[in-house]
Structure formats: structure tokens, C-alpha cells
Write an enzyme that holds these catalytic residues in place. Structure first.
Site, PDB file in Angstrom:
ATOM      1  N   GLU A 120       0.817  -1.215   0.000  1.00  0.00           N
ATOM      2  CA  GLU A 120       0.000   0.000   0.000  1.00  0.00           C
ATOM      3  C   GLU A 120       0.854   1.268   0.000  1.00  0.00           C
ATOM      4  OE1 GLU A 120      -3.094  -0.081  -0.363  1.00  0.00           O
ATOM      5  OE2 GLU A 120      -3.977  -1.855   0.565  1.00  0.00           O
ATOM      6  N   HIS A 144      -2.849   2.483   8.753  1.00  0.00           N
ATOM      7  CA  HIS A 144      -3.963   1.709   8.196  1.00  0.00           C
ATOM      8  C   HIS A 144      -4.111   0.433   9.007  1.00  0.00           C
ATOM      9  CE1 HIS A 144      -6.509  -0.771   5.811  1.00  0.00           C
ATOM     10  NE2 HIS A 144      -5.527  -1.531   5.367  1.00  0.00           N
ATOM     11  N   HIS A 146      -7.172  -2.755  10.521  1.00  0.00           N
ATOM     12  CA  HIS A 146      -8.446  -3.432  10.295  1.00  0.00           C
ATOM     13  C   HIS A 146      -9.261  -3.444  11.593  1.00  0.00           C
ATOM     14  CE1 HIS A 146      -6.049  -5.799   7.008  1.00  0.00           C
ATOM     15  NE2 HIS A 146      -6.276  -4.537   6.676  1.00  0.00           N
ATOM     16  N   GLU A 174     -16.610  13.404  23.109  1.00  0.00           N
ATOM     17  CA  GLU A 174     -15.228  13.539  22.656  1.00  0.00           C
ATOM     18  C   GLU A 174     -15.083  13.449  21.143  1.00  0.00           C
ATOM     19  OE1 GLU A 174     -15.267  12.392  26.859  1.00  0.00           O
ATOM     20  OE2 GLU A 174     -16.261  11.590  25.069  1.00  0.00           O
ATOM     21  N   HIS A 215     -12.912  -2.901   4.655  1.00  0.00           N
ATOM     22  CA  HIS A 215     -11.480  -3.175   4.717  1.00  0.00           C
ATOM     23  C   HIS A 215     -10.824  -2.598   5.970  1.00  0.00           C
ATOM     24  CE1 HIS A 215      -7.350  -2.895   2.389  1.00  0.00           C
ATOM     25  NE2 HIS A 215      -7.213  -3.390   3.592  1.00  0.00           N
TER      26      HIS A 215
END
Length: 282
Positions: A120, A144, A146, A174, A215
Site C-alpha cells: 500500500e 492503516h 483493520h 469527545e 477493509h
């Protein structure tokens, strides 16, 4: 717990955070990736005289990033497990420099097992170029992962940025303070492609947080600690909302008027003004 140490201060700071992501259940096996834009002069000082710190063959980038030319990045490697970061940092991580006018990268350290940056990486670089400009250089790290509750919402809610953002903002006071720029949605696309990189860049113009549908999350911030906190807050709000949906749906939530008050009271802590619905006319 024994404190993790490393000759490279950036690795020493990032490896424990990466390991914590695995402990949280965010980065299973080789899932997820992180990249940190580093000051070039500090990288040069940290690598000077370090064994194994030799420039490797220059590799082309699929998308040129001229605004990143000369920048250095600490990046997780393709196929590497977050949980191995403290025990195998020289394999899990690598440091690269963007060269040739932003058309290629040069490995400087790491990837000891013959690896390379995450698949990526091109999307990370698009994200860095975008957020570097939008934040005037403040944001330096992209994570990134999951996150399960956040992913679950992409199966339960309309794939619509406004709906997701409001649902999360209305779950904890918050939320609007921590991510006033909301969450932008990228539709289901093949990971590691130019197409998802381009779609992500569009949404990163407007927010530090994007959802890769089904994803995971893709988030940008200034430091390892701050990006972890950003993802942590979004994931907690997603967990609350998913539980509310499983109980039959919300009966009430934080009203827009109170969200507006929160935005006024905590404006000095927020990265931007939130896009709230117009107040009803009196």
C-alpha cells in the site's frame, strides 16, 4: 514490561505502538501498514555509522510524488506482522528516501530479510502528499488497520459520509472534538492499486480519517501517539454505535445543538470547524 530500545529513535518510538495495534486486535497477521514521514537530517544523523545502513537499489514508484522528493519514511514491510515489531524491527520496518524528483525511492535501512515497503506504499505516499499540503506539514504519520467495529459498520450502514460521521459524533462528546473533520468513505476497491490511491486522495482533501469500505481505516496525524489516539476514538464510537444498532437502533443521541456547543467550547483543541447541520430558524 521491559522497555523496547533501538539504535534508531524513530524505530524505538514506533515499534511499541505497532505492537499495541496488534494487541488491540486491529492488525492480524500481516494486515495493515504504517508510514512515518521523517526529517531527512535526523534520519541521516541516526543512520550515520549504523551497521547495515547502506543505500540500496533505486526503485520506481507507480505514481510520482514531486512534493515528497527528498523526504524519508519509516515504513512497515510487505508481508510483515505487526506483532513482530519489537522482536524483529529490522525486518518489520525499513527506512526509504524519495528520490529522482519524486519518481522513485531508495532504501536506506531495514527490510533485513530482503523485503520491501508495504504493497500500500503508493497509497500512503498519495496520502502523505495530500495531508502534508492540507495540514501545512503538521501531519507526518499514516496508519492503516483493520479495526473490527468500524469495519462492521460498513456492512450495517449506508455508504454515505454524512450518515457515518453524524452517527459517530452523536455517540460520545469527545468524538466531535477528536475528529471534527469527520470520516470520509471510499467505496470497495482493490487494495494496493492506483485506483484506491486516487479515490483516497480525493477524500483526504477533506479529512484525516477515511473508511476503506469492508477493509478498514486509513488515518493521518502528527505522531505515533496521536494517530493511535485518533483511531482508538473512532473505533470506540463505532463499537458503541454497532451495539446500539444490535439493540434495535438509537432512541436518542447527542443533539446537533449540543454538538454545536461542544464545537464552540473546545474550538482551541480541534483541527478544524466541524460541518454541522444548520441550526433551525427560531
Amino acid at each position: 514490561m521491559t522497555r523496547f530500545t533501538h539504535d534508531i529513535p524513530f524505530v524505538e518510538e514506533l515499534a511499541p505502538m505497532v505492537y499495541r495495534c496488534w494487541q488491540m486486535g486491529w492488525n492480524e497477521a500481516n494486515g495493515g501498514n504504517v508510514s512515518w514521514r521523517l526529517p531527512a537530517e535526523e534520519v541521516e544523523a541516526a543512520l550515520k555509522g549504523l551497521p547495515g545502513a547502506e543505500p540500496g537499489p533505486v526503485q520506481p514508484l507507480p505514481q510520482p510524488q514531486p512534493t515528497l522528493d527528498g523526504d524519508c519514511f519509516l515504513v512497515t514491510g510487505s508481508g510483515q506482522f505487526f506483532r513482530h515489531a519489537p522482536e524483529r524491527p529490522d525486518e518489520v520496518f525499513g527506512i526509504v528516501r524519495i528520490v529522482a524528483g519524486g519518481t522513485a525511492y531508495e532504501p536506506l535501512w531495514g527490510y533485513a530479510s530482503g523485503g520491501r515497503p508495504t504493497s500500500e506504499f503508493a497509497t500512503h505516499l498519495v496520502g502523505h502528499a495530500t495531508r502534508k499540503r492540507v495540514s501545512n506539514g503538521r501531519e507526518r504519520i499514516i496508519l492503516h488497520c483493520h479495526v473490527p467495529e468500524f469495519i462492521a459498520l460498513s456492512f450495517l450502514m449506508p455508504l454515505e459520509t454524512r450518515a457515518l460521521t453524524m452517527a459517530l459524533w452523536q455517540k460520545m462528546p469527545e468524538c466531535i472534538v477528536i475528529f471534527p473533520d469527520g470520516v470520509r468513505i471510499v467505496p470497495p476497491l482493490l487494495p494496493g492499486t492506483v485506483k484506491i490511491a486516487e479515490a483516497s486522495a480525493v477524500e483526504l482533501e477533506k479529512s484525516r480519517v477515511i473508511s476503506w469500505t469492508h477493509h478498514g481505516i486509513f488515518a493521518s496525524e502528527a505522531t505515533p501517539d496521536s494517530v493511535f489516539a485518533l483511531v482508538e476514538t473512532v473505533e470506540k464510537a463505532a463499537a458503541i454505535h454497532r451495539r446500539v444498532l444490535s439493540a434495535g437502533g438509537p432512541q436518542r443521541g447527542i443533539e446537533p445543538a449540543l454538538l454545536r456547543e461542544l464545537a464552540e467550547n473546545f474550538a482551541s483543541m480541534m483541527v478544524c470547524r466541524p460541518d454541522l447541520p444548520d441550526a433551525p430558524e427560531a
